[in-house]
Design a protein around this motif. Structure first.
Motif, PDB file in Angstrom:
ATOM      1  N   GLU A  27       6.115 -27.685  71.494  1.00  0.00           N
ATOM      2  CA  GLU A  27       6.490 -26.498  70.721  1.00  0.00           C
ATOM      3  C   GLU A  27       5.757 -26.468  69.383  1.00  0.00           C
ATOM      4  N   LEU A  28       5.651 -27.630  68.742  1.00  0.00           N
ATOM      5  CA  LEU A  28       4.934 -27.691  67.477  1.00  0.00           C
ATOM      6  C   LEU A  28       3.447 -27.419  67.687  1.00  0.00           C
ATOM      7  N   ALA A  29       2.891 -27.915  68.769  1.00  0.00           N
ATOM      8  CA  ALA A  29       1.476 -27.654  69.076  1.00  0.00           C
ATOM      9  C   ALA A  29       1.228 -26.156  69.205  1.00  0.00           C
ATOM     10  N   GLN A  30       2.149 -25.437  69.819  1.00  0.00           N
ATOM     11  CA  GLN A  30       1.982 -23.988  69.962  1.00  0.00           C
ATOM     12  C   GLN A  30       2.039 -23.295  68.598  1.00  0.00           C
ATOM     13  N   ILE A  31       2.901 -23.767  67.742  1.00  0.00           N
ATOM     14  CA  ILE A  31       2.963 -23.225  66.380  1.00  0.00           C
ATOM     15  C   ILE A  31       1.622 -23.456  65.674  1.00  0.00           C
ATOM     16  N   PHE A  32       1.072 -24.655  65.810  1.00  0.00           N
ATOM     17  CA  PHE A  32      -0.224 -24.957  65.193  1.00  0.00           C
ATOM     18  C   PHE A  32      -1.327 -24.074  65.765  1.00  0.00           C
ATOM     19  N   ARG A  33      -1.321 -23.864  67.085  1.00  0.00           N
ATOM     20  CA  ARG A  33      -2.322 -22.985  67.708  1.00  0.00           C
ATOM     21  C   ARG A  33      -2.218 -21.566  67.151  1.00  0.00           C
ATOM     22  N   ASP A  34      -0.989 -21.082  67.016  1.00  0.00           N
ATOM     23  CA  ASP A  34      -0.774 -19.739  66.467  1.00  0.00           C
ATOM     24  C   ASP A  34      -1.292 -19.641  65.030  1.00  0.00           C
ATOM     25  N   LEU A  35      -1.005 -20.646  64.223  1.00  0.00           N
ATOM     26  CA  LEU A  35      -1.472 -20.651  62.838  1.00  0.00           C
ATOM     27  C   LEU A  35      -2.997 -20.695  62.777  1.00  0.00           C
ATOM     28  N   ALA A  36      -3.602 -21.528  63.592  1.00  0.00           N
ATOM     29  CA  ALA A  36      -5.068 -21.613  63.631  1.00  0.00           C
ATOM     30  C   ALA A  36      -5.668 -20.295  64.103  1.00  0.00           C
ATOM     31  N   GLY A  37      -5.004 -19.637  65.035  1.00  0.00           N
ATOM     32  CA  GLY A  37      -5.471 -18.345  65.517  1.00  0.00           C
ATOM     33  C   GLY A  37      -5.441 -17.267  64.450  1.00  0.00           C
ATOM     34  N   ARG A  38      -4.618 -17.464  63.440  1.00  0.00           N
ATOM     35  CA  ARG A  38      -4.541 -16.525  62.308  1.00  0.00           C
ATOM     36  C   ARG A  38      -5.503 -16.904  61.187  1.00  0.00           C
ATOM     37  N   GLY A  39      -6.308 -17.954  61.435  1.00  0.00           N
ATOM     38  CA  GLY A  39      -7.315 -18.343  60.457  1.00  0.00           C
ATOM     39  C   GLY A  39      -6.942 -19.492  59.544  1.00  0.00           C
ATOM     40  N   LEU A  40      -5.772 -20.087  59.737  1.00  0.00           N
ATOM     41  CA  LEU A  40      -5.364 -21.217  58.911  1.00  0.00           C
ATOM     42  C   LEU A  40      -6.071 -22.478  59.403  1.00  0.00           C
TER      43      LEU A  40
END
Length: 92
Positions: A27-40
């Protein structure tokens, strides 16, 4: 996550999945993927090799503070220097 409230350019994380089970770390990995997808940008220091190889596109491996290897997950997990440093036996 208070760390992203100020809209940083890079988020630095030290052992974020320590003590988590596989469901929680996924679940945390998916959060990180989402954040990276937003440019973070994410800088992750983690000893859970499975988590790192599933999440990261590029990995840097340090041994005693020195860069041992750098590359994509499949290259890193098959690197004899990495295997020797982290398993303690020669890969040959």
């Amino acid at each position: 996550m208070r760390a992203i409230a100020s809209d940083p350019a890079v988020l630095m994380l030290d052992e974020p999945v320590a003590g988590m089970n596989d469901v929680e770390s996924d679940e945390l990995a998916q959060i990180f993927r989402d954040l990276a997808g937003r440019g973070l940008g994410l800088l992750l220091i983690e000893h859970n090799v499975g988590f790192v190889t599933r999440l990261c596109k590029h990995i840097y491996v340090l041994d005693a503070g020195r860069l041992l290897a750098s590359g994509p997950p499949d290259q890193i997990t098959n690197d004899p220097r990495v295997i020797e440093a982290y398993i303690g036996a020669s890969a040959a």
